[in-house]
Motif scaffolding. Structure first.
Motif, PDB file in Angstrom:
ATOM      1  N   TRP A 443      53.425  70.804  74.807  1.00  0.00           N
ATOM      2  CA  TRP A 443      52.399  71.378  75.682  1.00  0.00           C
ATOM      3  C   TRP A 443      52.857  72.723  76.250  1.00  0.00           C
ATOM      4  CZ3 TRP A 443      53.082  71.641  81.192  1.00  0.00           C
ATOM      5  CH2 TRP A 443      51.977  72.151  81.875  1.00  0.00           C
ATOM      6  N   LEU A 448      49.164  72.039  72.904  1.00  0.00           N
ATOM      7  CA  LEU A 448      48.193  71.071  73.410  1.00  0.00           C
ATOM      8  C   LEU A 448      47.325  71.719  74.479  1.00  0.00           C
ATOM      9  CD1 LEU A 448      50.511  67.928  73.683  1.00  0.00           C
ATOM     10  CD2 LEU A 448      49.106  68.660  71.748  1.00  0.00           C
ATOM     11  N   VAL A 482      46.453  62.934  72.153  1.00  0.00           N
ATOM     12  CA  VAL A 482      46.760  64.346  72.387  1.00  0.00           C
ATOM     13  C   VAL A 482      45.501  65.173  72.234  1.00  0.00           C
ATOM     14  CG1 VAL A 482      49.150  64.123  71.609  1.00  0.00           C
ATOM     15  CG2 VAL A 482      47.383  64.767  69.973  1.00  0.00           C
ATOM     16  N   PRO A 484      44.631  68.649  70.889  1.00  0.00           N
ATOM     17  CA  PRO A 484      45.150  69.834  70.201  1.00  0.00           C
ATOM     18  C   PRO A 484      44.348  71.090  70.544  1.00  0.00           C
ATOM     19  CG  PRO A 484      43.807  68.541  68.697  1.00  0.00           C
ATOM     20  CD  PRO A 484      43.895  67.752  69.970  1.00  0.00           C
TER      21      PRO A 484
END
Length: 507
Positions: A443, A448, A482, A484
Protein backbone atom coordinates in the motif's frame (compact mmCIF):
# COMPACT_ATOMS: atom_id res chain seq x y z
CA UNK A 1 11.19 -26.48 25.69
CA UNK A 2 14.62 -26.82 27.34
CA UNK A 3 14.98 -28.34 30.80
CA UNK A 4 16.74 -26.33 33.53
CA UNK A 5 18.49 -28.38 36.21
CA UNK A 6 20.94 -25.99 37.83
CA UNK A 7 20.79 -22.35 38.90
CA UNK A 8 22.08 -19.83 36.41
CA UNK A 9 21.23 -17.35 33.64
CA UNK A 10 19.96 -18.78 30.38
CA UNK A 11 19.42 -17.12 26.99
CA UNK A 12 16.82 -18.43 24.57
CA UNK A 13 16.08 -17.41 21.02
CA UNK A 14 12.35 -17.07 20.42
CA UNK A 15 10.47 -16.24 17.25
CA UNK A 16 8.74 -12.92 16.81
CA UNK A 17 5.01 -12.74 16.26
CA UNK A 18 5.33 -12.45 12.45
CA UNK A 19 7.69 -13.28 9.66
CA UNK A 20 8.45 -11.02 6.71
CA UNK A 21 7.17 -11.85 3.24
CA UNK A 22 9.49 -11.00 0.37
CA UNK A 23 8.00 -10.03 -2.96
CA UNK A 24 8.66 -12.45 -5.80
CA UNK A 25 10.04 -11.48 -9.20
CA UNK A 26 7.48 -10.17 -11.67
CA UNK A 27 9.37 -9.78 -14.95
CA UNK A 28 10.84 -13.05 -16.22
CA UNK A 29 9.87 -13.76 -19.82
CA UNK A 30 9.85 -17.02 -21.76
CA UNK A 31 10.24 -17.12 -25.55
CA UNK A 32 9.54 -20.11 -27.78
CA UNK A 33 10.93 -20.09 -31.32
CA UNK A 34 13.61 -20.93 -33.89
CA UNK A 35 17.32 -20.33 -33.34
CA UNK A 36 20.61 -20.85 -35.16
CA UNK A 37 21.92 -23.31 -32.57
CA UNK A 38 21.45 -24.43 -29.00
CA UNK A 39 19.57 -27.16 -27.13
CA UNK A 40 16.14 -28.18 -28.36
CA UNK A 41 13.07 -28.11 -26.11
CA UNK A 42 15.10 -27.24 -23.04
CA UNK A 43 14.13 -24.03 -21.20
CA UNK A 44 17.47 -22.21 -20.95
CA UNK A 45 18.04 -19.15 -18.79
CA UNK A 46 19.77 -16.16 -20.40
CA UNK A 47 20.32 -12.81 -18.74
CA UNK A 48 21.76 -10.66 -21.54
CA UNK A 49 22.12 -10.52 -25.30
CA UNK A 50 25.71 -11.79 -25.34
CA UNK A 51 24.69 -14.88 -23.42
CA UNK A 52 21.87 -15.49 -25.91
CA UNK A 53 24.21 -15.32 -28.90
CA UNK A 54 26.67 -17.68 -27.23
CA UNK A 55 23.95 -20.25 -26.55
CA UNK A 56 21.57 -19.79 -29.48
CA UNK A 57 23.45 -17.88 -32.17
CA UNK A 58 22.75 -14.59 -33.89
CA UNK A 59 19.90 -13.24 -36.01
CA UNK A 60 18.51 -15.75 -38.53
CA UNK A 61 16.78 -14.65 -41.70
CA UNK A 62 12.99 -15.18 -41.80
CA UNK A 63 12.75 -15.90 -38.06
CA UNK A 64 11.76 -13.67 -35.13
CA UNK A 65 13.09 -15.25 -31.93
CA UNK A 66 16.40 -13.37 -31.94
CA UNK A 67 14.62 -10.09 -32.71
CA UNK A 68 12.18 -10.67 -29.85
CA UNK A 69 14.96 -11.41 -27.36
CA UNK A 70 17.04 -8.45 -28.55
CA UNK A 71 13.99 -6.17 -28.25
CA UNK A 72 13.32 -7.60 -24.79
CA UNK A 73 16.76 -6.68 -23.47
CA UNK A 74 16.80 -3.39 -25.36
CA UNK A 75 13.55 -2.29 -23.70
CA UNK A 76 14.66 -3.08 -20.18
CA UNK A 77 13.96 -6.79 -19.75
CA UNK A 78 16.12 -8.82 -17.39
CA UNK A 79 16.29 -12.60 -17.21
CA UNK A 80 14.37 -14.77 -19.66
CA UNK A 81 14.04 -18.41 -20.65
CA UNK A 82 14.50 -19.61 -24.24
CA UNK A 83 12.85 -22.73 -25.66
CA UNK A 84 14.23 -23.66 -29.07
CA UNK A 85 11.91 -25.75 -31.26
CA UNK A 86 12.27 -27.23 -34.74
CA UNK A 87 14.40 -30.27 -33.94
CA UNK A 88 14.76 -32.91 -36.65
CA UNK A 89 17.36 -31.58 -39.07
CA UNK A 90 20.99 -32.73 -38.77
CA UNK A 91 23.47 -30.03 -37.91
CA UNK A 92 25.86 -29.11 -40.71
CA UNK A 93 29.51 -28.17 -40.13
CA UNK A 94 30.88 -24.89 -41.40
CA UNK A 95 33.07 -25.19 -44.50
CA UNK A 96 35.44 -23.14 -46.68
CA UNK A 97 38.04 -23.74 -49.40
CA UNK A 98 41.74 -22.96 -49.79
CA UNK A 99 42.70 -22.20 -53.38
CA UNK A 100 45.85 -22.90 -55.34
CA UNK A 101 47.63 -21.30 -58.27
CA UNK A 102 49.02 -17.85 -58.69
CA UNK A 103 45.58 -16.34 -59.30
CA UNK A 104 43.87 -18.48 -56.67
CA UNK A 105 41.30 -19.91 -59.06
CA UNK A 106 41.81 -23.63 -58.49
CA UNK A 107 40.49 -25.42 -55.45
CA UNK A 108 43.22 -27.04 -53.39
CA UNK A 109 41.79 -28.04 -50.00
CA UNK A 110 38.33 -28.20 -48.51
CA UNK A 111 38.20 -27.04 -44.86
CA UNK A 112 35.50 -28.37 -42.57
CA UNK A 113 34.82 -27.52 -38.93
CA UNK A 114 35.45 -30.51 -36.73
CA UNK A 115 32.24 -29.96 -34.76
CA UNK A 116 28.92 -29.59 -36.53
CA UNK A 117 26.84 -26.54 -35.73
CA UNK A 118 27.04 -22.79 -35.94
CA UNK A 119 30.15 -22.50 -33.74
CA UNK A 120 32.31 -23.29 -36.76
CA UNK A 121 31.12 -20.10 -38.45
CA UNK A 122 33.46 -18.15 -36.20
CA UNK A 123 36.59 -19.89 -37.54
CA UNK A 124 39.06 -18.29 -39.94
CA UNK A 125 41.94 -20.11 -41.66
CA UNK A 126 44.94 -18.10 -42.87
CA UNK A 127 47.68 -19.25 -45.26
CA UNK A 128 50.87 -17.25 -44.67
CA UNK A 129 54.54 -17.40 -45.55
CA UNK A 130 56.83 -19.46 -43.35
CA UNK A 131 60.39 -18.88 -42.22
CA UNK A 132 61.28 -22.36 -43.44
CA UNK A 133 63.25 -22.49 -46.64
CA UNK A 134 61.48 -25.57 -47.98
CA UNK A 135 60.08 -25.15 -51.45
CA UNK A 136 56.30 -24.65 -51.48
CA UNK A 137 55.94 -24.80 -47.70
CA UNK A 138 53.71 -22.36 -45.81
CA UNK A 139 52.22 -21.59 -42.41
CA UNK A 140 48.59 -22.41 -41.60
CA UNK A 141 46.93 -20.38 -38.83
CA UNK A 142 43.47 -21.13 -37.42
CA UNK A 143 41.72 -18.25 -35.66
CA UNK A 144 38.64 -18.44 -33.47
CA UNK A 145 36.69 -15.26 -32.72
CA UNK A 146 39.62 -13.26 -34.10
CA UNK A 147 42.19 -14.88 -31.82
CA UNK A 148 44.89 -17.33 -32.92
CA UNK A 149 43.82 -20.79 -31.74
CA UNK A 150 46.14 -23.12 -33.67
CA UNK A 151 49.31 -22.75 -35.78
CA UNK A 152 50.89 -25.34 -38.06
CA UNK A 153 54.35 -24.25 -39.28
CA UNK A 154 55.78 -25.36 -41.58
CA UNK A 155 53.44 -27.50 -43.66
CA UNK A 156 53.65 -28.45 -47.30
CA UNK A 157 51.37 -29.62 -50.12
CA UNK A 158 53.93 -32.32 -50.92
CA UNK A 159 53.70 -35.88 -49.71
CA UNK A 160 55.56 -36.63 -46.51
CA UNK A 161 55.43 -36.10 -42.79
CA UNK A 162 54.93 -32.33 -43.20
CA UNK A 163 51.99 -32.73 -45.58
CA UNK A 164 49.35 -30.20 -44.55
CA UNK A 165 46.45 -32.69 -44.61
CA UNK A 166 48.35 -35.23 -42.52
CA UNK A 167 49.54 -32.66 -39.95
CA UNK A 168 46.24 -30.80 -39.53
CA UNK A 169 44.02 -33.88 -39.33
CA UNK A 170 46.30 -35.43 -36.73
CA UNK A 171 46.72 -32.38 -34.51
CA UNK A 172 43.88 -29.90 -34.99
CA UNK A 173 40.99 -29.74 -32.51
CA UNK A 174 39.00 -27.37 -34.69
CA UNK A 175 39.20 -28.27 -38.39
CA UNK A 176 39.69 -31.10 -40.86
CA UNK A 177 41.28 -30.82 -44.30
CA UNK A 178 40.46 -32.71 -47.46
CA UNK A 179 42.11 -32.43 -50.85
CA UNK A 180 39.67 -30.83 -53.27
CA UNK A 181 41.48 -31.98 -56.42
CA UNK A 182 43.02 -35.21 -57.62
CA UNK A 183 45.85 -33.42 -59.40
CA UNK A 184 49.15 -32.67 -57.69
CA UNK A 185 49.22 -29.42 -55.72
CA UNK A 186 52.40 -27.41 -56.05
CA UNK A 187 51.50 -24.08 -54.47
CA UNK A 188 48.83 -22.76 -52.18
CA UNK A 189 47.46 -19.22 -52.48
CA UNK A 190 48.23 -16.88 -49.60
CA UNK A 191 45.33 -15.26 -47.82
CA UNK A 192 42.55 -16.12 -45.38
CA UNK A 193 39.11 -17.67 -45.63
CA UNK A 194 36.24 -17.79 -43.16
CA UNK A 195 34.19 -20.88 -42.57
CA UNK A 196 30.44 -20.54 -43.07
CA UNK A 197 27.26 -22.52 -43.44
CA UNK A 198 27.37 -24.31 -40.10
CA UNK A 199 24.25 -24.86 -38.04
CA UNK A 200 20.95 -26.61 -38.18
CA UNK A 201 18.93 -25.91 -41.31
CA UNK A 202 15.58 -24.23 -40.73
CA UNK A 203 12.85 -26.83 -40.44
CA UNK A 204 10.92 -27.33 -43.65
CA UNK A 205 7.71 -28.06 -41.80
CA UNK A 206 6.26 -27.03 -38.45
CA UNK A 207 2.86 -27.70 -36.97
CA UNK A 208 0.91 -26.51 -33.95
CA UNK A 209 2.15 -29.46 -31.90
CA UNK A 210 5.78 -28.32 -32.27
CA UNK A 211 4.89 -25.05 -30.53
CA UNK A 212 2.43 -26.32 -27.93
CA UNK A 213 4.67 -29.27 -27.02
CA UNK A 214 4.13 -31.78 -24.25
CA UNK A 215 4.65 -31.12 -20.51
CA UNK A 216 5.67 -34.76 -19.93
CA UNK A 217 8.35 -34.54 -22.62
CA UNK A 218 9.34 -31.01 -21.50
CA UNK A 219 8.90 -29.76 -25.07
CA UNK A 220 7.55 -26.52 -26.53
CA UNK A 221 5.33 -24.35 -24.35
CA UNK A 222 4.56 -27.38 -22.20
CA UNK A 223 8.18 -27.50 -21.07
CA UNK A 224 7.68 -24.18 -19.26
CA UNK A 225 5.45 -25.83 -16.67
CA UNK A 226 8.63 -26.90 -14.88
CA UNK A 227 9.90 -23.30 -14.65
CA UNK A 228 8.16 -21.50 -11.81
CA UNK A 229 9.95 -18.15 -12.28
CA UNK A 230 8.29 -17.32 -15.63
CA UNK A 231 5.72 -14.51 -15.51
CA UNK A 232 5.13 -13.81 -19.22
CA UNK A 233 5.14 -16.04 -22.30
CA UNK A 234 5.54 -15.14 -25.99
CA UNK A 235 5.90 -17.20 -29.17
CA UNK A 236 7.12 -14.72 -31.83
CA UNK A 237 8.18 -17.38 -34.35
CA UNK A 238 4.60 -18.63 -34.66
CA UNK A 239 4.23 -15.87 -37.24
CA UNK A 240 7.34 -17.08 -39.06
CA UNK A 241 5.63 -20.43 -39.68
CA UNK A 242 2.44 -18.63 -40.70
CA UNK A 243 4.24 -16.43 -43.23
CA UNK A 244 5.94 -19.48 -44.75
CA UNK A 245 2.60 -21.26 -45.15
CA UNK A 246 3.44 -24.04 -42.66
CA UNK A 247 0.58 -23.03 -40.36
CA UNK A 248 -2.75 -21.44 -41.37
CA UNK A 249 -4.90 -19.12 -39.26
CA UNK A 250 -6.61 -22.07 -37.60
CA UNK A 251 -3.18 -23.39 -36.63
CA UNK A 252 -2.23 -19.96 -35.28
CA UNK A 253 -5.39 -19.97 -33.19
CA UNK A 254 -4.63 -23.47 -31.89
CA UNK A 255 -1.14 -22.47 -30.74
CA UNK A 256 -2.30 -19.23 -29.16
CA UNK A 257 -5.07 -21.07 -27.33
CA UNK A 258 -2.36 -23.43 -26.11
CA UNK A 259 -0.33 -20.49 -24.78
CA UNK A 260 -3.36 -19.03 -23.03
CA UNK A 261 -4.35 -22.40 -21.57
CA UNK A 262 -0.82 -22.83 -20.25
CA UNK A 263 -0.94 -19.43 -18.50
CA UNK A 264 -4.39 -20.12 -17.06
CA UNK A 265 -3.26 -23.51 -15.81
CA UNK A 266 -0.15 -22.11 -14.13
CA UNK A 267 -2.01 -19.08 -12.76
CA UNK A 268 1.17 -17.02 -12.30
CA UNK A 269 1.96 -15.76 -15.81
CA UNK A 270 0.43 -13.95 -18.78
CA UNK A 271 0.55 -14.61 -22.51
CA UNK A 272 1.53 -11.82 -24.92
CA UNK A 273 -0.21 -12.77 -28.16
CA UNK A 274 1.00 -11.55 -31.55
CA UNK A 275 -1.49 -10.76 -34.35
CA UNK A 276 -0.91 -11.87 -37.96
CA UNK A 277 1.03 -9.39 -40.11
CA UNK A 278 -0.36 -7.09 -42.79
CA UNK A 279 -3.71 -6.29 -41.15
CA UNK A 280 -5.42 -2.91 -41.21
CA UNK A 281 -7.69 -1.63 -38.43
CA UNK A 282 -10.81 -3.31 -39.81
CA UNK A 283 -8.99 -6.60 -40.43
CA UNK A 284 -7.49 -6.76 -36.94
CA UNK A 285 -10.93 -6.12 -35.46
CA UNK A 286 -12.45 -8.95 -37.50
CA UNK A 287 -9.57 -11.28 -36.62
CA UNK A 288 -9.87 -10.44 -32.93
CA UNK A 289 -13.66 -10.85 -32.75
CA UNK A 290 -14.51 -13.44 -35.41
CA UNK A 291 -11.40 -15.60 -35.88
CA UNK A 292 -9.58 -15.55 -32.57
CA UNK A 293 -12.33 -14.68 -30.12
CA UNK A 294 -10.08 -15.16 -27.09
CA UNK A 295 -11.55 -14.31 -23.69
CA UNK A 296 -8.96 -14.61 -20.95
CA UNK A 297 -7.64 -12.48 -18.11
CA UNK A 298 -4.26 -14.19 -18.56
CA UNK A 299 -3.65 -12.92 -22.11
CA UNK A 300 -3.08 -9.65 -23.89
CA UNK A 301 -2.68 -8.54 -27.53
CA UNK A 302 -0.61 -5.72 -29.03
CA UNK A 303 -0.85 -4.35 -32.59
CA UNK A 304 0.58 -3.35 -35.09
CA UNK A 305 3.98 -4.89 -35.83
CA UNK A 306 7.08 -2.72 -35.34
CA UNK A 307 9.85 -2.02 -37.83
CA UNK A 308 13.40 -2.72 -36.63
CA UNK A 309 16.84 -3.12 -38.18
CA UNK A 310 17.64 -6.68 -39.25
CA UNK A 311 21.39 -7.46 -39.08
CA UNK A 312 20.81 -10.77 -40.90
CA UNK A 313 19.85 -8.98 -44.11
CA UNK A 314 21.19 -5.47 -43.50
CA UNK A 315 17.72 -3.97 -44.02
CA UNK A 316 14.75 -2.94 -41.93
CA UNK A 317 11.95 -5.43 -41.34
CA UNK A 318 8.67 -5.70 -39.47
CA UNK A 319 8.65 -8.01 -36.45
CA UNK A 320 5.96 -9.10 -33.97
CA UNK A 321 5.80 -6.72 -30.99
CA UNK A 322 5.66 -9.30 -28.19
CA UNK A 323 9.40 -9.29 -27.40
CA UNK A 324 9.60 -5.51 -27.17
CA UNK A 325 6.47 -5.38 -25.01
CA UNK A 326 7.79 -8.02 -22.61
CA UNK A 327 10.85 -5.82 -22.14
CA UNK A 328 8.64 -2.81 -21.48
CA UNK A 329 6.79 -4.80 -18.81
CA UNK A 330 10.12 -5.50 -17.14
CA UNK A 331 11.24 -1.88 -17.39
CA UNK A 332 7.92 -0.68 -16.00
CA UNK A 333 8.19 -3.09 -13.05
CA UNK A 334 11.71 -1.87 -12.23
CA UNK A 335 10.95 1.85 -12.45
CA UNK A 336 7.38 2.06 -11.14
CA UNK A 337 6.18 -1.35 -9.93
CA UNK A 338 3.95 -4.13 -11.15
CA UNK A 339 0.87 -2.13 -10.10
CA UNK A 340 1.57 0.54 -12.75
CA UNK A 341 -0.05 -0.16 -16.11
CA UNK A 342 2.72 -0.85 -18.70
CA UNK A 343 1.48 1.82 -21.11
CA UNK A 344 2.46 5.30 -22.29
CA UNK A 345 5.99 3.89 -22.58
CA UNK A 346 8.40 4.40 -25.47
CA UNK A 347 9.15 1.31 -27.61
CA UNK A 348 12.94 1.38 -27.84
CA UNK A 349 14.44 0.18 -31.09
CA UNK A 350 11.25 0.70 -33.09
CA UNK A 351 11.95 2.66 -36.28
CA UNK A 352 8.37 2.75 -37.52
CA UNK A 353 5.06 0.90 -37.33
CA UNK A 354 3.43 -1.36 -39.88
CA UNK A 355 0.41 0.96 -39.79
CA UNK A 356 -0.14 4.33 -38.15
CA UNK A 357 -3.75 4.33 -36.96
CA UNK A 358 -6.06 7.25 -36.26
CA UNK A 359 -7.94 8.00 -33.04
CA UNK A 360 -11.19 6.93 -34.70
CA UNK A 361 -9.70 3.54 -35.56
CA UNK A 362 -8.33 3.25 -32.05
CA UNK A 363 -11.83 3.89 -30.68
CA UNK A 364 -12.93 0.65 -32.38
CA UNK A 365 -10.04 -1.46 -31.10
CA UNK A 366 -9.56 -0.46 -27.46
CA UNK A 367 -12.95 -1.78 -26.23
CA UNK A 368 -12.22 -5.25 -27.67
CA UNK A 369 -8.83 -5.51 -25.97
CA UNK A 370 -6.48 -4.64 -28.84
CA UNK A 371 -3.69 -2.58 -27.29
CA UNK A 372 -2.50 -0.18 -29.95
CA UNK A 373 1.07 0.94 -30.50
CA UNK A 374 0.97 4.48 -31.84
CA UNK A 375 3.27 7.21 -33.11
CA UNK A 376 2.98 10.65 -31.53
CA UNK A 377 4.80 13.65 -33.04
CA UNK A 378 7.64 14.67 -30.78
CA UNK A 379 6.98 11.78 -28.35
CA UNK A 380 8.05 8.78 -30.40
CA UNK A 381 6.43 5.36 -30.72
CA UNK A 382 4.52 4.46 -27.57
CA UNK A 383 2.36 1.71 -26.14
CA UNK A 384 -1.15 3.13 -25.96
CA UNK A 385 -3.20 0.37 -24.35
CA UNK A 386 -3.21 -1.66 -21.14
CA UNK A 387 -6.06 -4.16 -21.43
CA UNK A 388 -6.30 -7.92 -21.17
CA UNK A 389 -8.42 -10.06 -23.48
CA UNK A 390 -11.02 -10.60 -20.75
CA UNK A 391 -14.67 -9.55 -21.01
CA UNK A 392 -14.87 -9.37 -17.20
CA UNK A 393 -14.60 -5.70 -16.10
CA UNK A 394 -12.89 -6.77 -12.86
CA UNK A 395 -9.94 -8.13 -14.87
CA UNK A 396 -9.92 -5.57 -17.66
CA UNK A 397 -6.45 -4.17 -17.00
CA UNK A 398 -3.09 -5.89 -17.31
CA UNK A 399 -1.66 -4.34 -14.16
CA UNK A 400 -4.54 -5.67 -12.02
CA UNK A 401 -3.99 -9.23 -13.21
CA UNK A 402 -0.22 -9.01 -12.80
CA UNK A 403 -0.56 -7.40 -9.35
CA UNK A 404 -2.70 -10.31 -8.16
CA UNK A 405 -0.20 -12.77 -9.64
CA UNK A 406 2.53 -11.01 -7.68
CA UNK A 407 0.58 -10.90 -4.41
CA UNK A 408 -0.53 -14.52 -4.66
CA UNK A 409 2.95 -15.86 -5.41
CA UNK A 410 4.57 -13.70 -2.72
CA UNK A 411 2.12 -14.77 -0.03
CA UNK A 412 2.32 -18.39 -1.15
CA UNK A 413 6.11 -18.56 -0.97
CA UNK A 414 6.30 -16.43 2.19
CA UNK A 415 3.98 -18.55 4.33
CA UNK A 416 5.47 -22.02 3.90
CA UNK A 417 6.42 -21.93 7.57
CA UNK A 418 2.73 -22.22 8.53
CA UNK A 419 2.49 -25.84 7.35
CA UNK A 420 2.31 -28.33 10.28
CA UNK A 421 2.25 -25.55 12.92
CA UNK A 422 -0.25 -26.00 15.78
CA UNK A 423 -3.59 -24.82 14.38
CA UNK A 424 -4.75 -22.46 17.12
CA UNK A 425 -5.51 -18.77 17.66
CA UNK A 426 -1.83 -17.96 18.15
CA UNK A 427 -1.11 -19.26 14.64
CA UNK A 428 -4.02 -17.31 13.19
CA UNK A 429 -2.72 -14.12 14.79
CA UNK A 430 0.77 -14.73 13.36
CA UNK A 431 -0.68 -15.29 9.90
CA UNK A 432 -2.72 -12.08 10.11
CA UNK A 433 0.27 -10.02 11.23
CA UNK A 434 2.54 -11.53 8.58
CA UNK A 435 0.21 -10.89 5.66
CA UNK A 436 -0.93 -7.50 6.93
CA UNK A 437 2.68 -6.36 7.25
CA UNK A 438 3.35 -7.36 3.65
CA UNK A 439 0.22 -5.64 2.33
CA UNK A 440 0.99 -2.44 4.27
CA UNK A 441 4.29 -2.20 2.41
CA UNK A 442 2.52 -2.71 -0.92
CA UNK A 443 0.00 0.00 0.00
CA UNK A 444 2.84 2.39 0.80
CA UNK A 445 4.32 1.69 -2.64
CA UNK A 446 1.04 2.81 -4.20
CA UNK A 447 -0.11 -0.63 -5.32
CA UNK A 448 -3.38 -0.55 -3.34
CA UNK A 449 -6.17 2.04 -3.38
CA UNK A 450 -7.11 3.81 -0.18
CA UNK A 451 -6.01 6.63 2.10
CA UNK A 452 -5.45 4.20 4.98
CA UNK A 453 -4.44 0.52 5.15
CA UNK A 454 -7.95 -0.27 6.38
CA UNK A 455 -9.39 1.08 3.12
CA UNK A 456 -6.78 -0.71 1.00
CA UNK A 457 -7.06 -4.28 2.31
CA UNK A 458 -8.29 -6.59 5.01
CA UNK A 459 -6.98 -9.89 6.41
CA UNK A 460 -9.37 -12.24 8.22
CA UNK A 461 -8.15 -15.40 9.94
CA UNK A 462 -10.20 -16.25 13.03
CA UNK A 463 -12.88 -18.53 14.43
CA UNK A 464 -15.25 -17.58 11.64
CA UNK A 465 -12.94 -18.65 8.81
CA UNK A 466 -11.65 -21.63 10.79
CA UNK A 467 -14.55 -23.59 12.30
CA UNK A 468 -13.98 -26.81 14.22
CA UNK A 469 -14.63 -29.06 11.24
CA UNK A 470 -11.98 -27.18 9.24
CA UNK A 471 -9.47 -27.54 12.05
CA UNK A 472 -10.20 -31.27 12.23
CA UNK A 473 -9.52 -31.48 8.50
CA UNK A 474 -6.10 -29.86 9.04
CA UNK A 475 -7.03 -26.61 7.30
CA UNK A 476 -6.13 -23.00 8.04
CA UNK A 477 -8.30 -20.58 6.06
CA UNK A 478 -7.25 -16.95 5.71
CA UNK A 479 -9.44 -14.51 3.78
CA UNK A 480 -7.70 -11.56 2.14
CA UNK A 481 -9.27 -8.66 0.30
CA UNK A 482 -7.33 -5.99 -1.57
CA UNK A 483 -8.33 -2.90 -3.54
CA UNK A 484 -5.96 -2.65 -6.52
CA UNK A 485 -5.23 0.66 -8.19
CA UNK A 486 -6.48 0.94 -11.76
CA UNK A 487 -5.03 3.09 -14.56
CA UNK A 488 -6.40 6.49 -15.48
CA UNK A 489 -7.25 5.32 -18.98
CA UNK A 490 -9.58 8.21 -19.80
CA UNK A 491 -8.43 11.62 -18.54
CA UNK A 492 -11.33 14.09 -18.69
CA UNK A 493 -11.17 17.84 -18.04
CA UNK A 494 -14.48 19.68 -17.88
CA UNK A 495 -14.17 23.33 -18.87
CA UNK A 496 -16.91 25.93 -18.51
CA UNK A 497 -17.30 29.67 -18.89
CA UNK A 498 -17.81 32.00 -15.96
CA UNK A 499 -18.64 35.68 -15.77
CA UNK A 500 -15.62 37.89 -15.18
CA UNK A 501 -15.27 40.54 -12.54
CA UNK A 502 -15.14 38.21 -9.57
CA UNK A 503 -11.87 37.28 -7.99
CA UNK A 504 -11.43 33.51 -7.86
CA UNK A 505 -8.81 32.09 -5.57
CA UNK A 506 -7.79 28.47 -6.03
CA UNK A 507 -7.83 26.58 -2.77
Amino acid sequence: MPTYLSPGVYVEEVESGSRPIEGVGTAVAAFVGLAEKGPFNTPTLVTNWSQFTQSFGDFVEDTYLAHAVFGYFQNGGGACYIVRIGAGGDEKPAIAEITSGADGTLGAYKIQALNAGADGNGLTVEVADTASGEDGSFKLVVKQAGQVAETFDPVSPKRGKSNVVTVVNAQSQLIRLEEATKTAIDTVARGSVSLAGGGTPAPSNLNAGDYVGDPAARSGIGGLEAVDEVTMVAVPDLMSAYQKGMIDLEGVKAVQLGIISHCELMGDRMAIVDPPPGLNAQAIKEWRVDTAGYDSKYATLYWPWVKVFDPATGTNKFVPPSGHLAGIWGRNDDTRGVHKAPANEVVRGAIDLELNITKTEHDLLNPIGVNAIRTFPGRGIRVWGARTLSSDPAWRYINVRRLFNYLEESILSGTDWVVFEPNDRNLWAKVRRTIAGFLVNEWRKGALFGSTPGEAFYVKCDDETNPAEGIDAGQVVCEIGVAPVKPAEFVIFRLSQYSGGTSLVAE
